[in-house]
Design a protein around this motif. Structure first.
Motif, PDB file in Angstrom:
ATOM      1  N   GLU A   1      -4.360  -3.528   3.818  1.00 40.66           N
ATOM      2  CA  GLU A   1      -3.997  -4.879   3.373  1.00 40.66           C
ATOM      3  C   GLU A   1      -3.172  -4.758   2.089  1.00 40.66           C
ATOM      4  OE1 GLU A   1      -5.323  -6.724   0.675  1.00 40.66           O
ATOM      5  OE2 GLU A   1      -6.667  -5.158  -0.051  1.00 40.66           O
ATOM      6  N   PRO A   2      -2.217  -5.669   1.864  1.00 36.38           N
ATOM      7  CA  PRO A   2      -1.213  -5.481   0.809  1.00 36.38           C
ATOM      8  C   PRO A   2      -1.776  -5.250  -0.590  1.00 36.38           C
ATOM      9  CG  PRO A   2      -0.567  -7.263   2.274  1.00 36.38           C
ATOM     10  CD  PRO A   2      -1.957  -6.877   2.672  1.00 36.38           C
ATOM     11  N   PHE A   3      -2.765  -6.047  -1.002  1.00 33.36           N
ATOM     12  CA  PHE A   3      -3.301  -5.908  -2.354  1.00 33.36           C
ATOM     13  C   PHE A   3      -3.954  -4.539  -2.532  1.00 33.36           C
ATOM     14  CE2 PHE A   3      -6.808  -6.402  -5.422  1.00 33.36           C
ATOM     15  CZ  PHE A   3      -6.098  -6.841  -6.532  1.00 33.36           C
ATOM     16  N   GLY A   4      -4.805  -4.158  -1.592  1.00 42.02           N
ATOM     17  CA  GLY A   4      -5.484  -2.875  -1.688  1.00 42.02           C
ATOM     18  C   GLY A   4      -4.530  -1.704  -1.574  1.00 42.02           C
ATOM     19  N   ALA A   5      -3.503  -1.824  -0.719  1.00 44.32           N
ATOM     20  CA  ALA A   5      -2.536  -0.738  -0.545  1.00 44.32           C
ATOM     21  C   ALA A   5      -1.806  -0.456  -1.847  1.00 44.32           C
ATOM     22  CB  ALA A   5      -1.546  -1.097   0.559  1.00 44.32           C
ATOM     23  N   ARG A   6      -1.421  -1.510  -2.566  1.00 43.08           N
ATOM     24  CA  ARG A   6      -0.766  -1.306  -3.864  1.00 43.08           C
ATOM     25  C   ARG A   6      -1.693  -0.580  -4.833  1.00 43.08           C
ATOM     26  NH1 ARG A   6       1.406  -7.247  -5.234  1.00 43.08           N
ATOM     27  NH2 ARG A   6      -0.299  -7.779  -3.829  1.00 43.08           N
ATOM     28  N   CYS A   7      -2.954  -0.971  -4.835  1.00 38.94           N
ATOM     29  CA  CYS A   7      -3.901  -0.364  -5.777  1.00 38.94           C
ATOM     30  C   CYS A   7      -4.145   1.110  -5.458  1.00 38.94           C
ATOM     31  CB  CYS A   7      -5.220  -1.139  -5.766  1.00 38.94           C
ATOM     32  SG  CYS A   7      -5.063  -2.827  -6.419  1.00 38.94           S
ATOM     33  N   VAL A   8      -4.145   1.473  -4.176  1.00 40.97           N
ATOM     34  CA  VAL A   8      -4.306   2.882  -3.805  1.00 40.97           C
ATOM     35  C   VAL A   8      -3.115   3.698  -4.307  1.00 40.97           C
ATOM     36  CG1 VAL A   8      -4.388   4.498  -1.867  1.00 40.97           C
ATOM     37  CG2 VAL A   8      -5.784   2.424  -1.817  1.00 40.97           C
ATOM     38  N   ILE A   9      -1.911   3.167  -4.162  1.00 44.65           N
ATOM     39  CA  ILE A   9      -0.723   3.869  -4.665  1.00 44.65           C
ATOM     40  C   ILE A   9      -0.809   4.020  -6.180  1.00 44.65           C
ATOM     41  CG2 ILE A   9       1.788   3.836  -4.841  1.00 44.65           C
ATOM     42  CD1 ILE A   9       0.802   4.220  -1.995  1.00 44.65           C
ATOM     43  N   PHE A  10      -1.219   2.956  -6.865  1.00 40.69           N
ATOM     44  CA  PHE A  10      -1.373   3.044  -8.323  1.00 40.69           C
ATOM     45  C   PHE A  10      -2.391   4.122  -8.689  1.00 40.69           C
ATOM     46  CE2 PHE A  10      -0.381  -1.804  -8.536  1.00 40.69           C
ATOM     47  CZ  PHE A  10       0.969  -1.539  -8.407  1.00 40.69           C
TER      48      PHE A  10
ATOM     49  N   MET B   1       0.087   5.432   5.786  1.00 39.85           N
ATOM     50  CA  MET B   1      -0.718   4.373   6.403  1.00 39.85           C
ATOM     51  C   MET B   1      -0.581   3.047   5.661  1.00 39.85           C
ATOM     52  SD  MET B   1      -4.268   6.112   7.729  1.00 39.85           S
ATOM     53  CE  MET B   1      -4.594   7.195   6.360  1.00 39.85           C
ATOM     54  N   ALA B   2      -0.210   3.113   4.380  1.00 42.78           N
ATOM     55  CA  ALA B   2      -0.060   1.886   3.590  1.00 42.78           C
ATOM     56  C   ALA B   2       1.226   1.137   3.914  1.00 42.78           C
ATOM     57  CB  ALA B   2      -0.098   2.222   2.096  1.00 42.78           C
ATOM     58  N   ALA B   3       2.172   1.806   4.585  1.00 40.56           N
ATOM     59  CA  ALA B   3       3.493   1.216   4.809  1.00 40.56           C
ATOM     60  C   ALA B   3       3.456  -0.136   5.524  1.00 40.56           C
ATOM     61  CB  ALA B   3       4.384   2.206   5.558  1.00 40.56           C
ATOM     62  N   PRO B   4       2.728  -0.300   6.660  1.00 41.20           N
ATOM     63  CA  PRO B   4       2.744  -1.609   7.327  1.00 41.20           C
ATOM     64  C   PRO B   4       2.229  -2.743   6.443  1.00 41.20           C
ATOM     65  CG  PRO B   4       1.884   0.070   8.806  1.00 41.20           C
ATOM     66  CD  PRO B   4       1.975   0.700   7.452  1.00 41.20           C
ATOM     67  N   ALA B   5       1.178  -2.477   5.648  1.00 38.93           N
ATOM     68  CA  ALA B   5       0.644  -3.524   4.777  1.00 38.93           C
ATOM     69  C   ALA B   5       1.635  -3.863   3.674  1.00 38.93           C
ATOM     70  CB  ALA B   5      -0.684  -3.076   4.173  1.00 38.93           C
ATOM     71  N   LEU B   6       2.268  -2.848   3.086  1.00 36.10           N
ATOM     72  CA  LEU B   6       3.213  -3.095   1.999  1.00 36.10           C
ATOM     73  C   LEU B   6       4.500  -3.743   2.500  1.00 36.10           C
ATOM     74  CD1 LEU B   6       2.701   0.178  -0.069  1.00 36.10           C
ATOM     75  CD2 LEU B   6       1.904  -2.118  -0.628  1.00 36.10           C
ATOM     76  N   THR B   7       4.788  -3.591   3.780  1.00 36.05           N
ATOM     77  CA  THR B   7       5.957  -4.256   4.360  1.00 36.05           C
ATOM     78  C   THR B   7       5.801  -5.774   4.329  1.00 36.05           C
ATOM     79  OG1 THR B   7       6.310  -2.367   5.819  1.00 36.05           O
ATOM     80  CG2 THR B   7       7.409  -4.387   6.426  1.00 36.05           C
ATOM     81  N   LEU B   8       4.560  -6.248   4.264  1.00 34.32           N
ATOM     82  CA  LEU B   8       4.301  -7.690   4.225  1.00 34.32           C
ATOM     83  C   LEU B   8       4.636  -8.303   2.869  1.00 34.32           C
ATOM     84  CD1 LEU B   8       0.860  -7.727   6.108  1.00 34.32           C
ATOM     85  CD2 LEU B   8       3.122  -8.226   7.048  1.00 34.32           C
ATOM     86  N   LEU B   9       4.915  -7.469   1.858  1.00 30.16           N
ATOM     87  CA  LEU B   9       5.290  -7.991   0.546  1.00 30.16           C
ATOM     88  C   LEU B   9       6.655  -8.672   0.625  1.00 30.16           C
ATOM     89  CD1 LEU B   9       4.390  -4.926  -1.745  1.00 30.16           C
ATOM     90  CD2 LEU B   9       2.995  -6.958  -1.333  1.00 30.16           C
TER      91      LEU B   9
END
Length: 641
Positions: free
Chosen positions: A405-414, A466-474
């Motif tokens: 999911e977008p919020f969590g995916a960003r936090c994992v990258i951080f 794996m984070a790519a599809p969620a971050l694409t929703l940004l």
């Protein structure tokens, strides 16, 4: 034939498409010239200009402008890549964190295959069609999407669905998608002649004469006849369009079927899907209005056509299953319901399975060697899928939930960018997160950081993919803010290490190109012209990846793969910094596909020289592959023997 050879062949096929396009335009021009000359010869005032070079030039310019501008307009509307195609066909994106079991199963399969093949995980779109069909669309693997019908996820079991997805991944890896999108644009320009003829026929009655204006009546009749003629010529264009589609598509479908069998090692999967299409009343038919212009993209025949874009389904089945008896199962009332065992250990949908096996099969060990990973680029096997599944299984379900999911995916990258040694730098990074990100981001990042501590290098890179599809929703604005935060986190300690560099390259490869303007995936430059940059890449691998051993032997092992010169020397440590590496890789993106393969093979020789792949070497190799737009299956750090 591997990824690099397929990409090189795709570049040559573009030239073939241009040739077909030119022949079609030439035939349309000839037909329009004959039509104009015939009508003008019937008027005594215009008989002097018929069958004349001047008239031919005018019609040629008009035809070229109409067809060319029509094609360019259509190609411009498709600049958004696969997303635009999927939405035009009525597809809706499947949310990465969906709770629907059938959608979960589909996303699970796509995720495994993307990680196994080394490509960014594509977004998946669902079309509400009862038939069984699927497609892959995009300009490159970075902005690819996969579309499937409701019938596909309802009627197929996991093996059959995996076979269909393997077929679509073949199109992604073989460069077929770019050709398919260009084909839509080219055919739109050709068929525009028919559209203009139809328009003239529609307006002709309104220009028909009454008693007051016989001239306008003559004009109306002329427009009507001209419109009919142009409509007929337009259908000549449609004839050539069908020929072009058939020429480009049919053999590619056989190749994709064969690649799917190699990928899954299960011929019954894709053949079972084809058999179910044959036994379903809806078959693979697509009802969406734009289905005809995209017919060459689909897994199965989507619309009836004089020139079939796909081989007959019976022929495709017999190539995969020579012992097939010729009967189709009754698929109308069959529905597949995913069992819980389909998710256990696959992607954490039901949580972790407990103990992950520590031993690896010989096949898995071989697939994760650097040289074998590069040789299998574009040709992944079931061993790659099995290893990708194991990597996902060994990752905590909490992390997997976050990256979907977008919020969590960003936090994992951080969290991946947080300093794990210097507390002062880490505190500075958290202060930055509190200032620049939305509420709760710092806390969620800290949770993710605690879960990342025991992960291997390959697991971390897999999480980014794996984070790519969620971050694409940004939105573009949200992505720009996310990318800005990444840059500030990297710069917090005033230095750029190799992991940060490679991670940034992977982020730009998997995500940046989905939000930026389309660019050329490969260039036309040879290694000879960029040899200093190749030397720097190999020198960086040798200098930083040998764990204290002398770097010269491993450097020489790599350089021998791209040059026979005996005078090439190992660059100094000062010249093998991250900044210099980044500049070199940026220039190396201009290499041809086959030259990129040579470079990566040279890198693998440097890594393999001492019999083991270190974490640093894996990071550099991953960053180089992402920087030059090449898929790279997972490479495991550790002993190669």
């Amino acid at each position: 034939m591997d990824f690099f050879e397929h990409q090189d062949k795709a570049r040559r096929n573009t030239g073939l498409l241009i040739l077909y396009f030119g022949l079609a335009v030439l035939c349309i021009f000839g037909a329009l010239f004959c039509l104009a000359s015939y009508f003008l010869s019937r008027d005594p005032y215009t008989t002097k200009i018929v069958w004349d070079l001047g008239l031919a030039v005018q019609i040629a310019l008009g035809t070229g402008l109409l067809v060319g501008l029509g094609s360019l307009y259509k190609i411009a509307t498709l600049n958004g890549g696969g997303k635009v195609v999927a939405e035009s066909l009525g597809g809706n994106p499947i949310y990465p964190g969906t709770d629907d079991p059938k959608e979960k199963r589909l996303l699970n399969i796509v995720e495994e295959m993307a990680i196994a093949s080394g490509t960014p995980v594509p977004s998946v779109y669902l079309m509400e069609e009862k038939s069984i069909n699927a497609f892959a669309a995009g300009h490159s693997p970075e902005n690819a999407v996969i579309g499937v019908t409701r019938g596909c996820i309802d009627k197929l079991n996991r093996d059959q669905l995996q076979g269909v997805m393997a077929h679509e991944f073949s199109h992604i890896l073989n460069g077929d998608m770019r050709m398919n999108i260009r084909l839509i644009g080219v055919l739109h320009g050709i068929l525009l002649i028919a559209g203009l003829g139809y328009f003239l026929m529609r307006i002709a009655p309104y220009l028909g004469g009454g008693r007051r204006n016989r001239d306008s009546g003559g004009l109306g009749i002329a427009l009507l006849v001209t419109g009919i003629g142009m409509l007929a010529i337009g259908y000549v264009g449609a004839f050539f369009g069908g020929l072009i589609k058939a020429a480009v598509s049919r053999q590619r479908e056989f190749l994709a079927d064969a690649s799917a069998v190699q990928f899954t090692r299960n011929p019954q999967g894709i053949s079972g899907a084809l058999k179910k299409i044959g036994g379903l009343s809806e078959g693979s038919r697509i009802e969406a209005p734009k289905a005809n212009e995209c017919s060459h993209m689909f897994f199965g025949t989507s619309v009836a056509s004089l020139f079939a874009t796909h081989p007959k389904i019976e022929k495709r089945i017999r190539r995969i299953d020579p012992n097939w008896k010729g009967s189709f199962p009754g698929s109308n009332n069959q529905a597949e319901h995913p069992g819980t065992t389909e998710f256990v250990g696959a992607a954490g949908f039901l949580g972790d399975t407990g103990k992950a096996t520590k031993s690896k099969s010989k096949a898995e060990t071989e697939t994760t060697r650097p040289q074998n990973a590069i040789r299998s680029a574009g040709n992944p096997t079931q061993a790659h899928v099995k290893h990708a599944r194991k990597v996902i299984t060994k990752t905590s379900s909490a992390l997997l939930d976050q990256v979907r999911e977008p919020f969590g995916a960003r936090c994992v990258i951080f969290a991946l960018l947080l300093d794990g040694v210097d507390k002062v730098v880490r505190d500075k990074q958290f202060a930055l997160l509190l200032r620049q990100t939305e509420r709760g981001s710092a806390e969620e990042t800290e949770k993710a950081s605690s879960r990342l501590s025991d992960l291997s290098c390959e697991q971390k890179f897999a999480l980014v993919e794996m984070a790519a599809p969620a971050l694409t929703l940004l939105s573009p604005g949200q992505y720009a803010a996310f990318r800005n935060t990444v840059e500030h986190l990297v710069a917090a300690d005033n230095r750029l290490d190799l992991f940060e560099w490679s991670l940034r390259k992977v982020i730009d490869h998997d995500l940046g190109r989905r939000f930026s303007k389309r660019h050329s995936q490969h260039g036309s430059t040879s290694i000879r012209r960029l040899l200093p940059d190749c030397i720097l890449v190999l020198g960086t691998l040798a200098r930083h990846g040998q764990n204290g051993m002398a770097p010269e032997p491993s450097f020489n092992a790599g350089i021998s793969a791209i040059s026979r010169s005996k005078t090439l020397s190992l660059p100094s440590v000062e010249k093998c910094g991250v900044a210099q590496l980044n500049e070199a890789v940026t220039r190396l993106e201009r290499l041809t596909p086959l030259e990129k393969r040579s470079l990566l093979e040279a890198c693998s020789r440097t890594i393999d020289f001492d019999g083991k792949a270190t974490e640093v070497e894996v990071q550099i190799l991953r960053g180089v592959a992402a920087g030059i737009s090449c898929p790279l299956p997972l490479v495991v750090a550790g002993s190669i023997d």
